[in-house]
Design a protein around this motif. Structure first.
Motif, PDB file in Angstrom:
ATOM      1  N   GLY A 226       0.879  -1.490  -0.032  1.00 25.23           N
ATOM      2  CA  GLY A 226      -0.193  -0.111   0.127  1.00 25.23           C
ATOM      3  C   GLY A 226       0.762   1.206  -0.057  1.00 25.23           C
ATOM      4  O   GLY A 226       0.564   2.058  -0.486  1.00 25.23           O
ATOM      5  N   THR A 230       1.095   3.625  -3.259  1.00 26.69           N
ATOM      6  CA  THR A 230       0.489   5.135  -3.162  1.00 26.69           C
ATOM      7  C   THR A 230       1.744   6.221  -3.233  1.00 26.69           C
ATOM      8  O   THR A 230       1.526   7.011  -4.034  1.00 26.69           O
ATOM      9  N   LEU A 240      -5.955  -0.758  -8.790  1.00 24.28           N
ATOM     10  CA  LEU A 240      -5.890  -0.630  -7.218  1.00 24.28           C
ATOM     11  C   LEU A 240      -7.297  -1.196  -6.426  1.00 24.28           C
ATOM     12  O   LEU A 240      -7.148  -1.798  -5.406  1.00 24.28           O
ATOM     13  N   SER A 258      -1.158   3.020   2.801  1.00 24.62           N
ATOM     14  CA  SER A 258      -1.376   4.106   1.852  1.00 24.62           C
ATOM     15  C   SER A 258      -1.324   5.530   2.741  1.00 24.62           C
ATOM     16  O   SER A 258      -1.096   6.545   2.071  1.00 24.62           O
ATOM     17  N   ALA A 262       0.722   8.743   1.960  1.00 19.97           N
ATOM     18  CA  ALA A 262       0.227  10.116   1.665  1.00 19.97           C
ATOM     19  C   ALA A 262       0.632  11.147   2.634  1.00 19.97           C
ATOM     20  O   ALA A 262       0.813  12.236   2.188  1.00 19.97           O
ATOM     21  N   THR A 275      -0.911   9.507  -6.345  1.00 21.19           N
ATOM     22  CA  THR A 275      -1.161   9.288  -4.979  1.00 21.19           C
ATOM     23  C   THR A 275      -2.585   9.459  -4.346  1.00 21.19           C
ATOM     24  O   THR A 275      -3.263   8.770  -3.798  1.00 21.19           O
ATOM     25  N   ARG A 276      -3.121  10.469  -4.983  1.00 17.96           N
ATOM     26  CA  ARG A 276      -4.690  10.943  -4.665  1.00 17.96           C
ATOM     27  C   ARG A 276      -5.530   9.688  -5.242  1.00 17.96           C
ATOM     28  O   ARG A 276      -6.413   9.180  -4.455  1.00 17.96           O
ATOM     29  N   ALA A 278      -4.568   6.471  -5.467  1.00 17.92           N
ATOM     30  CA  ALA A 278      -4.463   5.429  -4.655  1.00 17.92           C
ATOM     31  C   ALA A 278      -4.952   5.524  -3.400  1.00 17.92           C
ATOM     32  O   ALA A 278      -5.512   4.426  -2.768  1.00 17.92           O
ATOM     33  N   VAL A 279      -4.839   6.622  -2.744  1.00 19.13           N
ATOM     34  CA  VAL A 279      -5.397   7.086  -1.345  1.00 19.13           C
ATOM     35  C   VAL A 279      -6.910   6.745  -1.511  1.00 19.13           C
ATOM     36  O   VAL A 279      -7.413   6.099  -0.549  1.00 19.13           O
ATOM     37  N   VAL A 287      -6.494  13.044   0.146  1.00 14.92           N
ATOM     38  CA  VAL A 287      -5.210  13.051   0.676  1.00 14.92           C
ATOM     39  C   VAL A 287      -4.962  13.766   2.049  1.00 14.92           C
ATOM     40  O   VAL A 287      -4.768  13.484   3.028  1.00 14.92           O
TER      41      VAL A 287
END
Length: 326
Positions: A226, A230, A240, A258, A262, A275-276, A278-279, A287
Protein backbone atom coordinates in the motif's frame (compact mmCIF):
# COMPACT_ATOMS: atom_id res chain seq x y z
CA UNK A 1 42.64 12.11 -1.45
CA UNK A 2 39.01 12.92 -0.64
CA UNK A 3 37.79 12.36 -4.24
CA UNK A 4 39.63 9.04 -4.33
CA UNK A 5 38.01 7.90 -1.08
CA UNK A 6 34.64 9.03 -2.37
CA UNK A 7 35.08 7.04 -5.57
CA UNK A 8 36.07 3.96 -3.59
CA UNK A 9 33.01 4.27 -1.33
CA UNK A 10 30.79 4.67 -4.37
CA UNK A 11 32.25 1.70 -6.21
CA UNK A 12 32.07 -0.51 -3.12
CA UNK A 13 28.52 0.29 -2.07
CA UNK A 14 26.45 1.84 -4.86
CA UNK A 15 25.00 -0.13 -7.76
CA UNK A 16 25.01 1.45 -11.19
CA UNK A 17 21.90 2.85 -12.83
CA UNK A 18 21.79 -0.24 -15.05
CA UNK A 19 22.03 -2.57 -12.06
CA UNK A 20 18.96 -1.10 -10.38
CA UNK A 21 16.84 -1.34 -13.54
CA UNK A 22 14.28 -4.12 -13.60
CA UNK A 23 16.13 -5.88 -16.43
CA UNK A 24 19.38 -5.50 -14.50
CA UNK A 25 17.80 -7.15 -11.47
CA UNK A 26 16.18 -9.87 -13.58
CA UNK A 27 12.65 -9.01 -12.46
CA UNK A 28 9.83 -10.77 -14.36
CA UNK A 29 8.30 -7.67 -15.99
CA UNK A 30 8.02 -6.44 -19.55
CA UNK A 31 9.39 -2.95 -20.31
CA UNK A 32 6.63 -0.37 -20.58
CA UNK A 33 5.83 3.23 -19.72
CA UNK A 34 4.68 1.97 -16.32
CA UNK A 35 7.88 0.11 -15.54
CA UNK A 36 10.08 2.95 -16.80
CA UNK A 37 8.35 5.30 -14.40
CA UNK A 38 8.91 2.89 -11.51
CA UNK A 39 12.54 2.36 -12.53
CA UNK A 40 13.08 6.10 -12.12
CA UNK A 41 12.67 5.57 -8.37
CA UNK A 42 15.80 3.43 -7.69
CA UNK A 43 17.69 5.48 -10.27
CA UNK A 44 16.91 8.66 -8.31
CA UNK A 45 18.16 6.92 -5.16
CA UNK A 46 21.44 6.05 -6.89
CA UNK A 47 21.90 9.63 -8.10
CA UNK A 48 21.31 10.99 -4.61
CA UNK A 49 23.76 8.51 -3.17
CA UNK A 50 26.49 9.36 -5.67
CA UNK A 51 26.13 13.07 -4.95
CA UNK A 52 26.10 12.52 -1.20
CA UNK A 53 29.10 10.21 -1.19
CA UNK A 54 31.35 12.29 -3.47
CA UNK A 55 30.53 15.93 -2.75
CA UNK A 56 33.00 17.58 -0.42
CA UNK A 57 30.39 20.00 0.96
CA UNK A 58 26.86 19.04 1.97
CA UNK A 59 25.67 22.34 0.54
CA UNK A 60 26.70 21.12 -2.92
CA UNK A 61 24.61 17.97 -2.49
CA UNK A 62 21.63 20.00 -1.34
CA UNK A 63 21.88 22.30 -4.36
CA UNK A 64 21.83 19.29 -6.64
CA UNK A 65 18.88 17.78 -4.79
CA UNK A 66 16.97 21.04 -5.07
CA UNK A 67 16.99 20.66 -8.86
CA UNK A 68 15.44 17.18 -8.85
CA UNK A 69 11.83 17.13 -10.02
CA UNK A 70 9.38 17.02 -7.09
CA UNK A 71 7.90 13.61 -7.88
CA UNK A 72 11.20 11.80 -7.28
CA UNK A 73 13.00 14.29 -5.04
CA UNK A 74 12.23 12.28 -1.90
CA UNK A 75 13.86 9.21 -3.45
CA UNK A 76 16.98 11.22 -4.25
CA UNK A 77 17.04 12.28 -0.60
CA UNK A 78 16.89 8.60 0.39
CA UNK A 79 20.12 8.03 -1.50
CA UNK A 80 21.76 11.16 -0.15
CA UNK A 81 20.81 10.21 3.42
CA UNK A 82 22.25 6.75 2.87
CA UNK A 83 25.52 8.33 1.74
CA UNK A 84 25.66 10.75 4.66
CA UNK A 85 25.04 7.95 7.14
CA UNK A 86 27.83 5.85 5.65
CA UNK A 87 30.24 8.78 5.66
CA UNK A 88 29.40 9.58 9.28
CA UNK A 89 30.25 6.09 10.54
CA UNK A 90 33.10 5.19 8.19
CA UNK A 91 35.24 8.26 8.71
CA UNK A 92 35.92 10.60 11.62
CA UNK A 93 32.77 11.06 13.67
CA UNK A 94 30.58 13.25 11.50
CA UNK A 95 27.22 14.94 11.52
CA UNK A 96 26.30 15.09 7.84
CA UNK A 97 23.13 13.04 8.39
CA UNK A 98 21.95 15.32 11.17
CA UNK A 99 22.70 18.41 9.08
CA UNK A 100 20.84 17.00 6.09
CA UNK A 101 17.77 16.11 8.18
CA UNK A 102 17.78 19.53 9.78
CA UNK A 103 18.25 21.26 6.42
CA UNK A 104 16.84 20.52 3.00
CA UNK A 105 15.93 16.97 3.94
CA UNK A 106 13.51 17.99 6.68
CA UNK A 107 10.38 17.86 4.47
CA UNK A 108 11.41 14.33 3.45
CA UNK A 109 12.02 13.02 6.98
CA UNK A 110 10.09 9.79 6.37
CA UNK A 111 12.19 8.93 3.34
CA UNK A 112 15.36 10.00 5.13
CA UNK A 113 14.77 7.20 7.62
CA UNK A 114 14.37 4.76 4.73
CA UNK A 115 17.71 5.98 3.36
CA UNK A 116 19.32 5.18 6.71
CA UNK A 117 17.93 1.67 6.26
CA UNK A 118 19.73 1.39 2.93
CA UNK A 119 22.93 2.21 4.79
CA UNK A 120 22.12 -0.51 7.34
CA UNK A 121 22.04 -3.06 4.53
CA UNK A 122 25.66 -2.25 3.71
CA UNK A 123 27.15 -1.84 7.16
CA UNK A 124 27.90 -4.34 9.97
CA UNK A 125 25.31 -4.42 12.72
CA UNK A 126 27.59 -3.02 15.45
CA UNK A 127 27.53 0.28 13.52
CA UNK A 128 23.74 0.50 13.28
CA UNK A 129 23.35 2.18 16.66
CA UNK A 130 25.33 5.16 15.31
CA UNK A 131 23.21 5.76 12.22
CA UNK A 132 20.15 7.67 13.45
CA UNK A 133 21.08 11.17 14.63
CA UNK A 134 19.75 12.32 17.99
CA UNK A 135 17.27 15.00 16.95
CA UNK A 136 14.88 16.64 19.39
CA UNK A 137 11.38 17.70 18.47
CA UNK A 138 8.21 16.08 17.16
CA UNK A 139 8.89 17.49 13.70
CA UNK A 140 11.45 14.71 13.27
CA UNK A 141 8.85 12.02 14.00
CA UNK A 142 11.16 9.83 16.12
CA UNK A 143 8.64 6.97 16.23
CA UNK A 144 9.08 6.72 12.46
CA UNK A 145 12.70 5.66 12.80
CA UNK A 146 11.33 2.13 12.27
CA UNK A 147 11.14 3.13 8.62
CA UNK A 148 14.90 2.56 8.64
CA UNK A 149 14.26 -1.13 9.27
CA UNK A 150 11.62 -1.00 6.52
CA UNK A 151 14.27 0.45 4.19
CA UNK A 152 16.68 -2.29 5.19
CA UNK A 153 14.06 -4.94 4.36
CA UNK A 154 13.34 -3.30 1.01
CA UNK A 155 17.03 -3.32 0.13
CA UNK A 156 17.45 -6.97 1.05
CA UNK A 157 14.48 -8.01 -1.09
CA UNK A 158 15.35 -5.78 -4.06
CA UNK A 159 19.00 -6.80 -4.30
CA UNK A 160 18.81 -10.43 -3.08
CA UNK A 161 15.37 -11.43 -4.30
CA UNK A 162 16.11 -15.15 -4.40
CA UNK A 163 16.87 -15.30 -0.69
CA UNK A 164 14.41 -12.81 0.76
CA UNK A 165 11.43 -13.27 -1.58
CA UNK A 166 11.71 -16.67 -3.26
CA UNK A 167 13.11 -18.47 -0.21
CA UNK A 168 11.25 -16.16 2.22
CA UNK A 169 14.16 -15.98 4.61
CA UNK A 170 13.56 -14.66 8.14
CA UNK A 171 16.16 -12.20 9.35
CA UNK A 172 18.15 -12.42 12.57
CA UNK A 173 16.38 -10.26 15.19
CA UNK A 174 17.95 -6.96 16.13
CA UNK A 175 16.83 -4.79 19.04
CA UNK A 176 16.03 -1.64 17.09
CA UNK A 177 14.85 0.90 19.67
CA UNK A 178 15.29 -1.94 22.15
CA UNK A 179 12.58 -4.11 20.55
CA UNK A 180 13.93 -7.21 18.83
CA UNK A 181 10.49 -8.82 18.65
CA UNK A 182 9.18 -6.22 16.20
CA UNK A 183 12.22 -6.25 13.93
CA UNK A 184 10.98 -8.90 11.47
CA UNK A 185 7.63 -7.18 11.12
CA UNK A 186 9.30 -3.94 10.04
CA UNK A 187 11.56 -5.90 7.66
CA UNK A 188 8.45 -7.48 6.12
CA UNK A 189 6.92 -4.05 5.57
CA UNK A 190 9.98 -3.20 3.48
CA UNK A 191 9.80 -6.50 1.63
CA UNK A 192 6.18 -5.71 0.80
CA UNK A 193 7.26 -2.39 -0.71
CA UNK A 194 9.89 -4.19 -2.76
CA UNK A 195 7.28 -6.62 -4.12
CA UNK A 196 5.56 -3.69 -5.81
CA UNK A 197 8.73 -2.85 -7.74
CA UNK A 198 9.90 -6.43 -8.32
CA UNK A 199 6.58 -7.09 -10.06
CA UNK A 200 6.53 -3.80 -11.95
CA UNK A 201 3.36 -2.58 -10.25
CA UNK A 202 1.29 -5.34 -11.89
CA UNK A 203 -1.33 -5.93 -9.25
CA UNK A 204 -2.07 -9.57 -10.07
CA UNK A 205 1.61 -10.47 -9.79
CA UNK A 206 1.99 -8.45 -6.59
CA UNK A 207 -1.00 -10.16 -5.00
CA UNK A 208 0.29 -13.60 -5.99
CA UNK A 209 3.70 -12.76 -4.55
CA UNK A 210 2.21 -11.74 -1.20
CA UNK A 211 0.07 -14.89 -1.21
CA UNK A 212 3.14 -17.12 -1.40
CA UNK A 213 4.32 -15.94 2.03
CA UNK A 214 3.19 -17.45 5.32
CA UNK A 215 -0.14 -16.09 6.48
CA UNK A 216 1.20 -14.33 9.56
CA UNK A 217 3.59 -12.28 7.41
CA UNK A 218 1.05 -11.11 4.85
CA UNK A 219 -0.53 -8.18 6.76
CA UNK A 220 2.82 -6.38 7.02
CA UNK A 221 3.60 -7.22 3.40
CA UNK A 222 0.28 -5.68 2.35
CA UNK A 223 1.12 -2.55 4.32
CA UNK A 224 4.32 -2.22 2.33
CA UNK A 225 2.44 -2.76 -0.93
CA UNK A 226 0.00 0.00 0.00
CA UNK A 227 2.82 2.40 0.79
CA UNK A 228 4.69 1.72 -2.45
CA UNK A 229 1.63 1.83 -4.69
CA UNK A 230 0.55 5.14 -3.17
CA UNK A 231 3.91 6.90 -3.04
CA UNK A 232 5.47 5.60 -6.28
CA UNK A 233 2.38 4.92 -8.40
CA UNK A 234 2.28 2.52 -11.32
CA UNK A 235 -1.33 1.25 -11.42
CA UNK A 236 -4.76 2.44 -12.53
CA UNK A 237 -7.69 3.10 -10.22
CA UNK A 238 -9.38 -0.09 -11.43
CA UNK A 239 -6.26 -2.17 -10.75
CA UNK A 240 -5.92 -0.67 -7.28
CA UNK A 241 -9.56 -1.46 -6.52
CA UNK A 242 -8.89 -5.07 -7.47
CA UNK A 243 -5.89 -5.07 -5.12
CA UNK A 244 -8.17 -4.08 -2.24
CA UNK A 245 -10.28 -7.15 -2.93
CA UNK A 246 -7.18 -9.35 -3.15
CA UNK A 247 -5.95 -8.08 0.23
CA UNK A 248 -9.12 -9.41 1.86
CA UNK A 249 -8.89 -9.30 5.64
CA UNK A 250 -5.61 -7.38 5.34
CA UNK A 251 -7.17 -4.44 3.50
CA UNK A 252 -6.81 -2.29 6.62
CA UNK A 253 -3.05 -2.94 6.48
CA UNK A 254 -3.03 -2.02 2.79
CA UNK A 255 -4.86 1.18 3.68
CA UNK A 256 -2.54 1.97 6.56
CA UNK A 257 0.48 1.81 4.26
CA UNK A 258 -1.34 4.12 1.88
CA UNK A 259 -2.05 6.60 4.70
CA UNK A 260 1.62 6.76 5.67
CA UNK A 261 2.64 7.28 2.03
CA UNK A 262 0.09 10.07 1.63
CA UNK A 263 1.26 11.67 4.87
CA UNK A 264 4.85 11.60 3.58
CA UNK A 265 3.84 13.20 0.26
CA UNK A 266 1.68 15.79 2.02
CA UNK A 267 4.48 16.61 4.46
CA UNK A 268 6.91 17.12 1.56
CA UNK A 269 4.52 19.57 -0.08
CA UNK A 270 3.96 17.73 -3.36
CA UNK A 271 1.15 15.23 -3.95
CA UNK A 272 1.11 13.64 -7.44
CA UNK A 273 -2.15 12.52 -8.94
CA UNK A 274 -1.29 8.84 -8.61
CA UNK A 275 -1.08 9.31 -4.83
CA UNK A 276 -4.56 10.82 -4.74
CA UNK A 277 -5.88 7.95 -6.85
CA UNK A 278 -4.35 5.27 -4.65
CA UNK A 279 -5.45 6.87 -1.40
CA UNK A 280 -9.03 7.03 -2.60
CA UNK A 281 -8.92 3.44 -3.87
CA UNK A 282 -7.43 2.07 -0.64
CA UNK A 283 -9.22 4.21 1.96
CA UNK A 284 -12.15 5.97 0.30
CA UNK A 285 -10.72 9.26 1.61
CA UNK A 286 -8.82 12.22 0.19
CA UNK A 287 -5.15 13.03 0.86
CA UNK A 288 -5.81 15.96 3.20
CA UNK A 289 -8.14 13.79 5.27
CA UNK A 290 -5.70 10.91 5.66
CA UNK A 291 -2.86 13.29 6.48
CA UNK A 292 -4.99 14.59 9.37
CA UNK A 293 -5.89 11.03 10.30
CA UNK A 294 -2.20 10.13 10.49
CA UNK A 295 -1.54 13.11 12.74
CA UNK A 296 -4.51 12.28 14.97
CA UNK A 297 -3.24 8.72 15.46
CA UNK A 298 0.38 9.70 16.13
CA UNK A 299 1.90 7.85 19.10
CA UNK A 300 5.01 8.55 21.11
CA UNK A 301 4.98 5.71 23.64
CA UNK A 302 5.23 1.95 23.24
CA UNK A 303 2.44 -0.35 24.41
CA UNK A 304 3.51 -3.74 25.80
CA UNK A 305 0.38 -5.30 24.30
CA UNK A 306 0.92 -3.75 20.85
CA UNK A 307 4.60 -2.99 20.30
CA UNK A 308 6.73 0.13 19.77
CA UNK A 309 5.15 3.55 19.33
CA UNK A 310 5.42 3.04 15.58
CA UNK A 311 3.11 0.02 15.73
CA UNK A 312 0.77 1.80 18.14
CA UNK A 313 0.53 4.51 15.48
CA UNK A 314 -0.05 2.00 12.69
CA UNK A 315 -2.71 0.18 14.71
CA UNK A 316 -4.52 3.45 15.42
CA UNK A 317 -4.62 4.22 11.69
CA UNK A 318 -6.00 0.78 10.89
CA UNK A 319 -8.73 1.14 13.51
CA UNK A 320 -9.76 4.52 12.13
CA UNK A 321 -9.90 3.14 8.60
CA UNK A 322 -12.08 0.26 9.72
CA UNK A 323 -14.38 2.66 11.56
CA UNK A 324 -14.65 4.81 8.43
CA UNK A 325 -15.45 1.77 6.32
CA UNK A 326 -18.27 0.79 8.69
Amino acid sequence: MAPVLGALRRLAMAPSLAEVSFAGRGFPVEPSARTRKLEAVPQAVVCGFEWGIEDRELATTERRLSMVEPEVKGFAYEGATMACAIRDVMGPQGHRTRDLLQGGGKPHIFLNYIGIGFAMARLPRPLWKKLVPDLDGPEYYPAMSWLAVDGYGFDRAYFDTARWVDEQRLDTPYAWEGDADYFQRAVDQGIGRALWFINGGHTAQVSAAVGRFAGDRRPDLWSGVGLAATFAGGATAAELATLVEEAGESRDHLGQGSVFAAKARHHAGFVPEHTRTAVHAFTGLEVDAVARLADDCAATEADPEVGPAYEVWRKGVREQLLAHAV
